[in-house]
Design a protein around this motif. Structure first.
Motif, short mmCIF file in Angstrom:
data_model
loop_
_atom_site.label_atom_id
_atom_site.label_comp_id
_atom_site.label_asym_id
_atom_site.label_seq_id
_atom_site.Cartn_x
_atom_site.Cartn_y
_atom_site.Cartn_z
N ALA A 158 0.73 -1.28 -0.05
CA ALA A 158 0.19 0.14 -0.02
C ALA A 158 0.85 1.41 0.15
O ALA A 158 2.08 1.12 0.23
N ARG A 159 0.23 2.26 -0.49
CA ARG A 159 1.06 3.75 -0.44
C ARG A 159 0.13 4.53 0.34
O ARG A 159 -0.94 5.15 0.03
N TRP A 160 0.72 4.86 1.53
CA TRP A 160 0.01 5.66 2.74
C TRP A 160 0.75 7.11 2.53
O TRP A 160 1.83 7.22 1.88
N PRO A 161 0.12 8.02 3.07
CA PRO A 161 0.62 9.33 3.22
C PRO A 161 1.89 9.42 3.66
O PRO A 161 2.73 10.15 3.09
N GLU A 162 2.49 8.60 4.53
CA GLU A 162 3.80 8.51 5.01
C GLU A 162 4.92 7.95 3.84
O GLU A 162 6.01 8.01 3.99
N GLY A 163 4.08 7.34 2.82
CA GLY A 163 5.18 6.67 1.90
C GLY A 163 4.59 5.33 1.63
O GLY A 163 3.45 4.71 2.14
N PRO A 164 5.30 4.55 0.77
CA PRO A 164 5.16 2.90 0.50
C PRO A 164 5.21 2.11 1.83
O PRO A 164 6.09 2.34 2.43
N VAL A 165 4.38 0.99 1.88
CA VAL A 165 4.42 0.25 3.21
C VAL A 165 4.56 -1.19 2.53
O VAL A 165 3.75 -1.54 1.70
N CYS A 166 5.58 -2.16 2.92
CA CYS A 166 5.67 -3.38 2.67
C CYS A 166 4.52 -4.12 3.41
O CYS A 166 3.72 -3.86 4.20
N ASP A 167 4.40 -5.47 2.78
CA ASP A 167 3.35 -6.36 3.22
C ASP A 167 3.39 -6.72 5.00
O ASP A 167 2.38 -6.55 5.56
N PRO A 168 4.60 -6.94 5.23
CA PRO A 168 4.66 -7.20 6.89
C PRO A 168 4.25 -6.18 7.58
O PRO A 168 3.55 -6.08 8.66
N CYS A 169 4.72 -4.91 7.48
CA CYS A 169 4.47 -3.50 7.80
C CYS A 169 2.79 -3.26 7.81
O CYS A 169 2.30 -3.01 8.82
N TYR A 170 2.55 -3.67 6.60
CA TYR A 170 0.83 -3.03 6.38
C TYR A 170 0.07 -4.14 7.25
O TYR A 170 -0.81 -3.74 7.83
N ILE A 171 0.30 -5.42 7.32
CA ILE A 171 -0.44 -6.45 8.13
C ILE A 171 -0.51 -5.92 9.69
O ILE A 171 -1.26 -5.93 10.38
N HIS A 218 -0.61 6.52 14.97
CA HIS A 218 0.38 7.88 14.91
C HIS A 218 1.12 7.88 16.18
O HIS A 218 0.74 7.40 17.22
N PRO A 219 2.54 8.06 15.74
CA PRO A 219 3.18 8.32 14.46
C PRO A 219 3.14 7.05 13.86
O PRO A 219 3.30 6.02 14.46
N PRO A 220 3.26 6.95 12.70
CA PRO A 220 3.25 5.92 11.73
C PRO A 220 4.36 4.93 12.03
O PRO A 220 5.48 5.51 12.17
N GLY A 221 4.26 3.60 12.06
CA GLY A 221 5.22 2.62 12.25
C GLY A 221 4.99 1.83 13.64
O GLY A 221 3.85 2.08 14.34
N PRO A 222 5.92 1.03 14.07
CA PRO A 222 5.73 0.25 15.14
C PRO A 222 5.60 1.00 16.52
O PRO A 222 5.05 0.36 17.52
#
Length: 662
Positions: free
Chosen positions: A194-207, A227-231
């Motif tokens: 997926a491509r979210w506002p913060e940029g492209p996201v790979c499948d493991p991070c997307y799930i 928020h913030p995007p990421g783990p």
């Protein structure tokens, strides 16, 4: 000047195109360097062809050349990159994707969710989105049934649906290269899901992002953290001021969508109800327990895959619709026994079909197949009589008593195979069973492996019924085999009791094998009724008396009885009587599968059992071993004798012990 005039005539031959070109050049003096919009790109191409020193128009995002470019704040971009620049959240699935259309309210919709005509599929008969329209004599084909043209993949060499199937280099979906990008969450170079506002996201991070739930640092509610995007996200969508996406339309929970914006549990309930519905569109009342068992699973994604791909689920749908009768006989006649066997286990475990002794039924089917391998017709009739009146009769008596081991039909099949082997050998040598003498039997036994001594039961029956003369068959010697080394055994026991990285099922089963010498077939058949607790004490009934289980094994057994195995099959009832439930609903783990699991830990069943029984027999009388471990007294005596134990004065010592409680 002639070069410029010729380029203008070739690139913009119509007055309207000339006006567009003039407007583009007036709006951006560097338009010839950028190469956008497309009319400027065509002019640049004509000028370069006439020797002008201008750069080749290139997309500022993907770097491709030869594509019509559109002006953007970052420079000229191709059509594909422009769609990605303008990507926004789909109003239906919530995923940020290029806009493929608009709904009736004018809201953006992605390509996956965009409306497409729905008609009856000519292959599956369901009303679905059509992927391939009907033409000539070919019907409409829906998305689920559509398969691309097959060809030999130029990379893996397998025949699969391929792109460019008619070209020189067809390529299947698995081998097709995917463009990669730097993931905005983990920084890895992977194909973006997926491509979210913060940029492209790979499948493991997307799930992981869709499943990331916790307590919001602002509103203190249990929500998905975005928020913030990421783990390291700590804030929910509402508190972060971003649009709420991926919300289930049925239950409202924020979760990954699986079907028409539904979460996995809600999609499972809908799909299960559709599979179990009768002609009236309602779930058949007799299949209601199946619906409850499937939807109550802890792994809804696994159940969704089973309903979509399994032949057993398709057979269940046929039974629900009435196309196939809901009976044991219909399952027996199914051409795929494995599929019918699993579905039978689901139906029996949920009391939709009556209980049936599957081992006994399988032995009867085995007999029908085995009879076809007999050479002479007279021998075939003889084996049928022997199996019917001797072997199967004993099995039915054993089955009626109950409490039998899981593999109680193995000995019966061995006897039938032994009888068939003897009769075929006699036929090869031109001897009938009535003329068989002691010398023939001795020759047969000496030429063949020790398993041929199983013919004793058949020959005793044949002599008793007058089909042959009585013969004598010597009993083969006992083969004790190797035993696990003493130190190795205790090291394995210590690992099972204290290593928390080993699955609980393997720890308990391995400990029962190495400490108490239990057969794998008896371990997997242990039920919750055999476990008794008194305070913190745990007792396990393996024989006629309760066996006190010391710590820390007692703690492991309590945990296994309370929590159960983490993986069970689709359609398993919420409760089970087995301590070691298998993947087939209502049935325990098989001894063969348990043996494979223990071998991965370096534990061999037979050597480990011999070591355990040898150790116990050297310390306890045969009668005590037989009562506690559930083995035959004669077998216990053999173990005590082999271990060198001597308990002749055991009873006299007990009478002299003042603390002994009778």
């Amino acid at each position: 000047m002639d070069v410029l005039t010729g380029a203008l005539d070739a690139a913009a031959g119509h007055p309207a195109v000339i006006r567009s070109l003039a407007a583009a050049l007036a709006a951006d003096p560097d338009a010839l360097t950028v190469g956008a919009p497309p009319v400027v790109s065509r002019l640049v191409g004509e000028l370069r062809a006439r020797g002008a020193d201008l750069p080749d128009p290139v997309c500022c995002r993907c770097g491709r050349t030869g594509k019509p470019l559109t002006r953007s704040s970052a420079g000229g971009v191709c059509a594909r990159c422009r769609r990605r620049q303008l990507a926004t959240a789909c109003v239906r699935c919530g995923v940020v994707k290029p806009v493929a259309g608009r709904d009736k309210q004018g809201q953006p919709v992605c390509a996956r969710c965009a409306d497409r005509p729905q008609r009856v599929c000519g292959k599956c008969g369901r009303t679905r989105r059509i992927a391939l329209r009907a033409r000539d004599d070919q019907p409409d084909i829906c998305d689920s049934c559509f398969r691309g043209h097959e060809a030999l993949c130029s990379r893996c060499g397998r025949r699969r649906p391929c792109s460019f199937a008619s070209g020189p280099t067809p390529i299947c979906a698995r081998c097709a290269p995917r463009a990669t990008a730097t993931c905005a969450h983990c920084g890895a170079e992977r194909p973006p899901t997926a491509r979210w506002p913060e940029g492209p996201v790979c499948d493991p991070c997307y799930i992981a992002a869709l499943r990331r739930r916790g307590t919001c640092a602002t509103c203190r509610t249990e929500r998905r953290l975005v928020h913030p995007p990421g783990p390291n996200a700590t804030t929910c969508a509402d508190c972060a001021g971003v649009p709420v996406s991926h919300t289930c339309t049925d239950c409202g929970i924020e979760d990954r969508a699986y079907e028409q914006r539904r979460s996995a549990p809600c999609a499972l309930r809908r799909r299960t109800a559709s599979a179990l519905s009768g002609p009236d569109g309602q779930i058949r009342p007799d299949l209601e327990p199946i619906y409850q068992a499937i939807t109550a699973t802890d792994a809804p994604r696994t159940a969704l895959n089973w309903l979509r791909n399994s032949a057993g689920a398709a057979l269940l749908t046929q039974m629900a619709s009435g196309a196939v009768e809901l009976t044991h006989q219909a399952l027996d006649e199914h051409p795929r026994p494995g599929v019918a066997g699993y579905l039978r286990a689901v139906l029996v475990a949920n009391n939709v079909l009556p209980q049936r002794d599957e081992q006994l039924s399988a032995t009867e089917q085995f007999l029908n197949r085995a009879l076809t391998g007999i050479t002479r017709d007279s021998d075939r009739r003889l084996v049928h009589s022997y199996a019917t009146w001797q072997v199967l009769r004993r099995l039915r008596v054993t089955a009626a008593r109950g409490g039998r081991p899981r593999t109680y039909t193995h000995h019966a099949r061995t006897n039938i195979n032994a009888a068939i082997g003897l009769l075929n050998w006699l036929a090869e040598h031109g001897i009938t069973l009535a003329d068989t003498g002691q010398a023939d039997i001795d020759t047969y036994l000496t030429e063949q492996p020790p398993s041929r001594y199983r013919i004793r039961d058949f020959l005793q029956w044949a002599a008793a019924t007058g089909h042959t003369r009585p013969v004598t068959i010597a009993t083969p010697g006992r083969n004790s085999g190797p035993a696990t080394d003493h130190d190795q055994r205790w090291a394995q026991i210590a690992r099972l009791l204290h290593d928390d990285t080993i699955e609980l099922t393997d720890r308990v089963a391995g400990a029962l094998l190495l400490l108490y010498g239990q057969h794998l077939a008896r371990i997997v058949a242990i039920t919750h009724d055999q476990i008794k607790t008194q305070g913190r004490q745990v007792f396990l009934r393996l024989g006629t008396d309760d066996l006190h289980i010391p710590e820390p094994l007692a703690k492991l057994i309590r945990a296994l009885a309370r929590d159960g195995r983490p993986y069970t099959g689709v359609g398993t009832p919420p409760t089970t009587r087995w301590l070691f439930p298998g993947l087939q609903p209502g049935r325990p783990l098989t001894a063969a599968r348990l043996g494979e699991r223990l071998r991965k830990l370096g534990i061999r069943a037979q050597p480990g059992r011999r070591a355990a029984l040898t150790h116990l027999a050297a310390q306890l009388p045969a009668a005590v071993i037989a009562d506690l471990l559930g083995i035959h007294p004669t077998t216990a005596v053999h173990w005590v004798h082999d271990s060198g134990g001597d308990w002749n004065r055991y009873a006299a010592q007990l009478t002299q012990d003042a603390n002994h409680q009778p």
